[in-house]
Design an enzyme around this catalytic site. Structure first.
Site, PDB file in Angstrom:
ATOM      1  N   ASP A 215       4.510   0.621   4.169  1.00  0.00           N
ATOM      2  CA  ASP A 215       4.366  -0.650   4.891  1.00  0.00           C
ATOM      3  C   ASP A 215       4.150  -1.787   3.890  1.00  0.00           C
ATOM      4  OD1 ASP A 215       1.873  -0.068   3.960  1.00  0.00           O
ATOM      5  OD2 ASP A 215       0.852  -0.202   5.893  1.00  0.00           O
TER       6      ASP A 215
ATOM      7  N   ASP B  45       0.790  -1.221   0.000  1.00  0.00           N
ATOM      8  CA  ASP B  45       0.000   0.000   0.000  1.00  0.00           C
ATOM      9  C   ASP B  45       0.827   1.278   0.000  1.00  0.00           C
ATOM     10  OD1 ASP B  45      -2.556   1.413   0.318  1.00  0.00           O
ATOM     11  OD2 ASP B  45      -1.752   1.940   2.280  1.00  0.00           O
TER      12      ASP B  45
ATOM     13  N   TYR C 223      -7.483   2.526   8.957  1.00  0.00           N
ATOM     14  CA  TYR C 223      -6.695   2.961   7.792  1.00  0.00           C
ATOM     15  C   TYR C 223      -7.554   3.475   6.642  1.00  0.00           C
ATOM     16  CZ  TYR C 223      -2.985   1.321  10.580  1.00  0.00           C
ATOM     17  OH  TYR C 223      -2.135   1.197  11.626  1.00  0.00           O
TER      18      TYR C 223
ATOM     19  N   GLU D 211       5.436   9.873   3.701  1.00  0.00           N
ATOM     20  CA  GLU D 211       5.038   8.538   3.238  1.00  0.00           C
ATOM     21  C   GLU D 211       4.356   8.626   1.867  1.00  0.00           C
ATOM     22  OE1 GLU D 211       2.636   6.210   5.935  1.00  0.00           O
ATOM     23  OE2 GLU D 211       3.142   4.369   4.864  1.00  0.00           O
TER      24      GLU D 211
END
Ligand SMILES: *[C@@H]1O[C@H](CO)[C@@H](O)[C@H](O)[C@H]1NC(C)=O
Ligand SMILES: *[C@@H]1O[C@H](CO)[C@@H](O)[C@H](O)[C@H]1NC(C)=O
Ligand SMILES: *[C@@H]1O[C@H](CO)[C@@H](O)[C@H](O)[C@H]1NC(C)=O
Ligand SMILES: *[C@@H]1O[C@H](CO)[C@@H](O)[C@H](O)[C@H]1NC(C)=O
Length: 528
Positions: free
Chosen positions: A112, A109, A260, A501
């Site tokens: 991670d 994704d 999430y 990220e």
């Protein structure tokens, strides 16, 4: 800005290569009985449209597109094929085994190693859309094969994740377990549990988004691999029926996903999936679905929102505008007009000089909605803007009306360019938010694989690589990081996941945007 000059008409570049492509297209069209796509030249001087292949590639966007596509290679799970990323190897090989399925492919994704089905399917849908609108332009920049390969890496996974009409695996890995490790994907040994949805525990959003992904991808592969395309379409139809007949929110039914990718509702995904199925099949039932009571209930006509992994309404409005721009018979439908009006309202919100311009912008003009992953909204919005601009050009629509002011296709393209240019370095930080592009970009991308040397032995607990004050040993080429704060500052810190990220769905949106800007040609007036 100041780029409009070189973005304008391409001039008569009819080299032998292009002639070959045109001849090839005609031959293919004749052989398969398809209508040749109408390639209209970009100009707005009112003459009749002239069929025209893509113009010359703008090096800036061509370079950026090539880099952006590399992030998909970095995110690949499974047994890699022709891997060109020196620090990546096989991983996730046993994913799916506990259900006797091969869920080894697909993409991680973000920084991670989770495979979250909802955003992964959205990534595939947006990437398919980009290829369908701009595949010829990607091809001109030599990036079409790469884009199709990345798409197929996801759709191969989605096919395997859908073993029965009413069963779809929507997650591989447990975020609590996954996030308690800091390791490379190649050295994962932690448990990778699966989550499915089914008739008793349905998840309309994720089933419908997966249907949208497979329907759109079926169009991408229609001419190059009809068997694969038919298989995708079959899955798409089954999943749409599953999503529609067994309605229920996936995040209510499976509360652990809330942390999430918590969905705010499934109506938008139903409309989006039906719109894609209409394009893939031309079956009127799907169009009736979106213009009937489902439209009344879920479309929220007249209220512009932000296109994202959670909200597919703006995407649906633009995609259905395609029908009203290019299919004069269907265009008379009153509900379709409402979709197009709402798409226009979205565009009017984006245009900085529009009376209805959103105030959600940074000082230097970047659309800005949230601290977390700030770039997702401007990039996705700019992709829609360039697509809409090209629909206007191809259909020779001169203006959209925003209250008292009117705007042209060029204004929309200028907006899209401004957002792309911001991302690529035209910003107060004077940095590129696309890793690998330009001389200054994030050195501390929040990405496990990039942060750990390929030969390091970490086990699960490689935390020293998160905490290290040294730049990442591996460059996460093509990562579109979260981006700036509202005050346009950016803190390049590996543990600052809000800003550093990247995500695979961001990449799909930037690939769409860049492929729309890389050169000019008219959009395909049919998807065949
Ligand atoms: C249906 O899905 C739910 C949620 O993942 C799961 O708990 C349940 O076991 C599944 N049902 C069957 C028959 O497998
Ligand atoms: C998820 O969304 C629902 C509905 O919008 C909301 O009630 C819930 O609190 C959210 N959950 C989390 C963890 O944010
Ligand atoms: C990283 O950030 C998280 C919260 O986002 C915090 O719990 C953790 O202690 C931080 N780790 C380091 C090494 O700073
Ligand atoms: C910019 O905004 C961030 C997040 O709100 C804040 O932490 C930071 O202090 C601000 N920087 C400046 C220079 O104001």
């Amino acid at each position: 800005m100041g780029k409009m000059g070189e973005e304008k008409k391409s001039g008569g570049c009819m080299g032998w290569f292009i002639v070959l492509i045109v001849v090839g297209e005609i031959a293919l069209a004749l052989a398969l009985g398809f209508t040749l796509r109408n390639k209209f030249h970009h100009d707005d001087d009112g003459d009749s449209p002239v069929p025209r292949p893509p113009g010359p590639v703008a090096q800036k966007y061509g370079d950026a597109l090539k880099i952006a596509l590399q992030f998909f290679d970095i995110q690949k799970s499974g047994k890699l094929v022709n891997n060109e990323i020196s620090w990546r190897g096989d991983s996730g090989i046993d994913d799916g085994k506990e259900a006797n399925l091969d869920l080894s492919k697909g993409m991680y994704d973000a920084g991670d190693h989770m495979k979250f089905g909802f955003p992964m399917a959205y990534t595939a849908t947006v990437l398919s859309w980009a290829i369908l609108e701009y595949g010829d332009q990607m091809n001109k920049a030599n990036q079409l094969d790469s884009a199709k390969d990345s798409l197929k890496w996801i759709t191969d996974y989605l096919i395997n994740a859908h073993p029965e009409p009413n069963v779809l695996y929507i997650q591989v890995g447990d975020p609590d377990i996954d996030h308690s490790c800091w390791n490379r994907p190649e050295s994962m040994t932690e448990k990778r549990p699966l989550i499915q949805i089914n008739a008793s525990t349905p998840g309309t959003e994720v089933a419908a988004e997966t249907a949208a992904a497979m329907a759109s991808a079926s169009l991408v592969f229609k001419s190059s691999d009809s068997t694969y395309s038919n298989s995708l379409l079959k899955h798409a139809k089954e999943l749409f029926t599953f999503a529609d007949k067994h309605r229920g929110s996936y995040s209510e039914n499976i509360p652990q996903v809330q942390k999430y990718y918590n969905s705010t509702g499934y109506g938008d995904e139903l409309l989006w999936a039906a719109s894609w199925l209409y394009h893939a099949t031309k079956d009127q039932t799907y169009l009736d679905y979106v213009v009937g009571s489902n439209g009344e209930t879920y479309a929220n006509w007249g209220s512009p929102t932000w296109f994202s992994w959670d909200d597919k309404r703006p995407g649906t409005q633009v995609l259905l505008s395609r029908v009203s721009f290019f299919d004069s018979k269907a265009a008379t439908d009153a509900s379709l007009k409402k979709y197009r009006k709402t798409a226009e309202a979205v565009m009017c919100g984006l245009l900085p000089k529009s009376p209805t311009a959103t105030s959600s912008r940074t000082r230097s003009g970047l659309i800005w909605i949230s601290d977390w992953n700030a770039l997702q909204h401007p990039v996705a919005s700019a992709f829609l803007a360039v697509v809409y601009s090209d629909y206007m050009l191809t259909s020779r629509t001169q203006k959209i009306q925003c209250d008292s002011a009117s705007f042209s296709a060029k204004d929309l393209r200028k907006f899209a360019l401004s957002q792309a240019n911001y991302v690529l370095g035209d910003n107060p930080m004077k940095m590129s938010y696309l890793v690998g592009y330009g001389d200054k970009y994030s050195q501390f991308v929040h990405h496990r694989g990039a942060s750990i040397p390929a030969d390091a032995t970490t086990g699960c607990k490689g935390w020293q690589w998160l905490e290290s004050d040294q730049p990442n040993p591996n460059v996460a080429m093509g990562a579109l990081v979260g981006g700036p704060f509202l005050n346009e500052s950016f803190v390049d810190d590996r543990n600052n996941s809000m800003q550093t990220e990247p995500s695979t769905y961001n990449s799909a949106a930037i690939v769409g945007l860049l492929s729309g800007l890389v050169t000019t040609s008219s959009v395909a007036t049919s998807f065949t």
